[in-house]
Design an enzyme around this catalytic site. Structure first.
Site, mmCIF file in Angstrom:
data_model
loop_
_atom_site.group_PDB
_atom_site.id
_atom_site.type_symbol
_atom_site.label_atom_id
_atom_site.label_comp_id
_atom_site.label_asym_id
_atom_site.label_seq_id
_atom_site.Cartn_x
_atom_site.Cartn_y
_atom_site.Cartn_z
ATOM 1 N N THR A 216 0.850 -1.180 0.000
ATOM 2 C CA THR A 216 0.000 0.000 0.000
ATOM 3 C C THR A 216 0.890 1.235 0.000
ATOM 4 O O THR A 216 1.897 1.292 0.708
ATOM 5 C CB THR A 216 -0.950 0.013 1.218
ATOM 6 O OG1 THR A 216 -1.766 1.187 1.185
ATOM 7 C CG2 THR A 216 -0.203 -0.039 2.534
ATOM 8 N N HIS B 96 3.261 -11.807 13.868
ATOM 9 C CA HIS B 96 4.380 -12.308 14.675
ATOM 10 C C HIS B 96 4.206 -13.777 15.050
ATOM 11 O O HIS B 96 5.147 -14.408 15.537
ATOM 12 C CB HIS B 96 4.502 -11.461 15.940
ATOM 13 C CG HIS B 96 5.907 -11.349 16.471
ATOM 14 N ND1 HIS B 96 6.954 -12.078 15.955
ATOM 15 C CD2 HIS B 96 6.435 -10.589 17.467
ATOM 16 C CE1 HIS B 96 8.052 -11.779 16.605
ATOM 17 N NE2 HIS B 96 7.775 -10.879 17.533
#
Length: 407
Positions: free
Chosen positions: A326, A378
Site C-alpha cells: 500500500t 508475529h
C-alpha cells in the site's frame, strides 16, 4: 414470455449482496444486456443486466435488501414501455390476509407497562408455557420494542429474583447540522475485516528508510526508452514490486499464512496492490507477479487503477493475494502502520519521498528519503526475518541493478 432476472454467481466466497440501486423502474423499457440493477458485494459493485429486451416487471426486492446468489430480483416482460406491470401475485395475496384479531384488553395498561400484544408469537408461546406476563419480561429488543423469543429466554436464564436487564441504550439524538448516512456494504466489510485482522493476528510493525536516489536515477535515464517500447511509464511501484518479490523469495514465511495449526508455504507470489476507488480502498491482485517483468507489472497496476476509478474491477481480481503493498505516499503520508490483509502474513507500507539530511561516508548530504513499514503476523514471522526483509528491500531499491543480476 417473461424472463426472470436473478442474482448471478458473485465469485469466490461471496454468497450474498446488497441491492445498491435500481437503474430501471417497473414499466420502463430495457434493452438486452442493459444494466437494470446494481449490487454491492463484500468486495466490489456488480451490475446485473436484462437477459432480453422488453419492459421491466415487478421488483421482487427493494434498495437496501440483502439477497443471496440465485434469488429473484425482477422480471422482464414482453411489450412496450408505459404500461404499469401488475403487482406480483404473492404480494397481492399477502395483502388480502388479515391479521388475527387480538382480544381487546380489559383496561388500558398503566403508564410504563408493556402491552402483551407487543410480544412476537414465539415469545408469547414461551411466556404462556412459563406463566409469565409481558410486564415481567420488560421492554423488548425487537422492532418497535416488541418482545422477542430471545428476550424471554434471556429472562428465564436469570437467577431467581435477579433484576431484569437494563433497558437498551437510547438511540443517539442527531444534531440538526449532522447528516446520518448508512455505511455501504464495502465500507462495512472493510471495517469488519480490518478489525478481524487486529483481533486474530499478533500484528507488529517494523520500519526502515530508503535513499531513493538510485531508483530516481534509473527512472530518469530509461524513462523515455521504456515508454517508447512498452507504452507505459516506469514507476516506483514496479521497482518496489520486484524488490519485494526478491525479498519474499529469501524470507518465505512472510509470503505464507496460518491455517489452523498448520503453516502454508507458497511457491508463487500474488501481490495485492492497494488502490483507491470511489467507494473505498480495494486490493486487486497481480497473480504470479514473480514471473513478471517491470513493464508487465506497470501495465497491470495501471489497468487496476483505471478499473477501480470506473468501478469495473472483477471479483476474481480481488482475491488470492499472498502479500500486499500500500502506498500512502501518493496522499502525502510520511509514516504509517498498515493493517494486515487477512489471512496474509505481511503488508508493506510505502510513503512520501522527502529530501532530508543524512550522513553518507562521514558527510552530511541531502537525499530523497522514504520511510517504509512492514506490518507482519508475529505468530509466523520472527522479528529477525521482518527486519532482514526490510534490509534486503532497502538494498534492492537503493541499487536496482541487484534485481537484474539476482544478488
Amino acid at each position: 414470455m417473461s424472463v426472470e432476472i436473478k442474482v448471478p454467481t458473485l465469485g469466490e466466497s461471496v454468497t450474498t449482496a446488497t441491492i445498491a440501486k435500481w437503474l430501471k423502474q417497473p414499466g420502463e423499457a430495457v434493452k438486452e444486456d442493459e444494466p437494470v440493477v446494481e449490487l454491492e458485494t463484500d468486495k466490489v459493485s456488480v451490475e446485473v443486466a436484462a437477459p432480453q429486451a422488453g419492459v421491466l416487471g415487478p421488483q421482487a426486492v427493494k434498495e437496501g435488501d440483502e439477497v443471496e446468489v440465485g434469488a429473484l430480483l425482477a422480471t422482464v416482460e414482453p411489450g412496450k414501455a408505459g404500461a404499469a406491470p401488475a403487482a406480483p401475485k404473492a404480494v397481492a395475496a399477502e395483502k388480502k390476509v388479515e391479521a388475527p384479531a387480538t382480544p381487546a384488553p380489559a383496561a388500558q395498561p398503566a403508564a410504563g407497562a408493556v402491552d402483551p400484544a407487543a410480544a412476537l408469537p414465539a415469545a408469547r408461546k414461551i411466556m404462556a408455557e412459563n406463566g409469565l406476563s409481558a410486564g415481567q419480561v420488560g421492554q423488548g429488543t425487537g422492532l418497535g420494542g416488541r418482545i422477542t423469543k430471545g428476550d424471554v429466554l434471556g429472562f428465564l436464564s436469570q437467577p431467581q429474583g435477579a433484576a431484569p436487564a437494563a433497558a437498551p441504550k437510547a438511540a443517539r439524538k442527531d444534531d440538526p447540522r449532522e447528516e446520518r448516512v448508512k455505511m455501504t456494504r464495502l465500507r462495512r466489510t472493510i471495517a469488519r475485516r480490518l478489525k478481524e485482522a487486529q483481533n486474530t493476528a499478533a500484528m507488529l510493525t517494523t520500519f526502515n528508510e530508503i535513499d531513493m536516489s538510485g531508483a530516481m536515477a534509473l527512472r530518469a535515464e530509461f524513462q523515455d526508452s521504456f515508454v517508447k517500447k512498452h507504452g507505459v511509464k516506469l514507476g516506483y511501484m514496479s521497482i518496489f514490486s520486484r524488490a519485494v518479490i526478491a525479498a519474499l523469495k529469501e524470507f518465505p514465511a512472510i509470503n505464507a499464512e496460518i491455517d489452523g495449526e498448520d503453516v502454508i508455504y507458497r511457491d508463487f507470489i500474488n501481490l495485492g496492490i492497494a488502490v483507491g476507488g470511489p467507494n473505498g480502498l480495494v486490493v486487486p491482485v497481480i497473480r504470479d507477479a514473480d514471473k513478471m517483468g517491470f513493464a508487465q507489472i506497470e501495465k497491470t497496476i495501471s489497468g487496476f487503477g483505471k478499473a477501480a476509478r470506473e468501478g469495473t474491477l472483477k471479483l476474481d481480481e480481488l482475491s488470492g493475494g499472498t502479500f500486499s503493498i500500500t502506498n500512502g505516499g501518493i496522499y502525502g503520508s510520511l509514516l504509517s502502520t498498515p493493517i494486515l490483509n487477512s489471512p496474509q502474513s505481511g503488508i508493506l507500507g510505502m510513503h512520501s519521498i522527502q529530501e532530508r539530511p543524512v550522513a553518507v561516508n562521514g558527510q552530511v548530504v541531502i537525499r530523497p528519503m522514504m520511510y517504509v513499514a512492514l506490518s507482519y503476523d508475529h505468530r509466523i514471522v520472527d522479528g529477525k526475518e521482518a527486519v532482514s526483509f526490510l534490509v534486503r528491500l532497502k538494498q534492492n531499491v537503493e541499487d536496482p541493478r541487484r534485481l537484474l543480476i539476482d544478488v
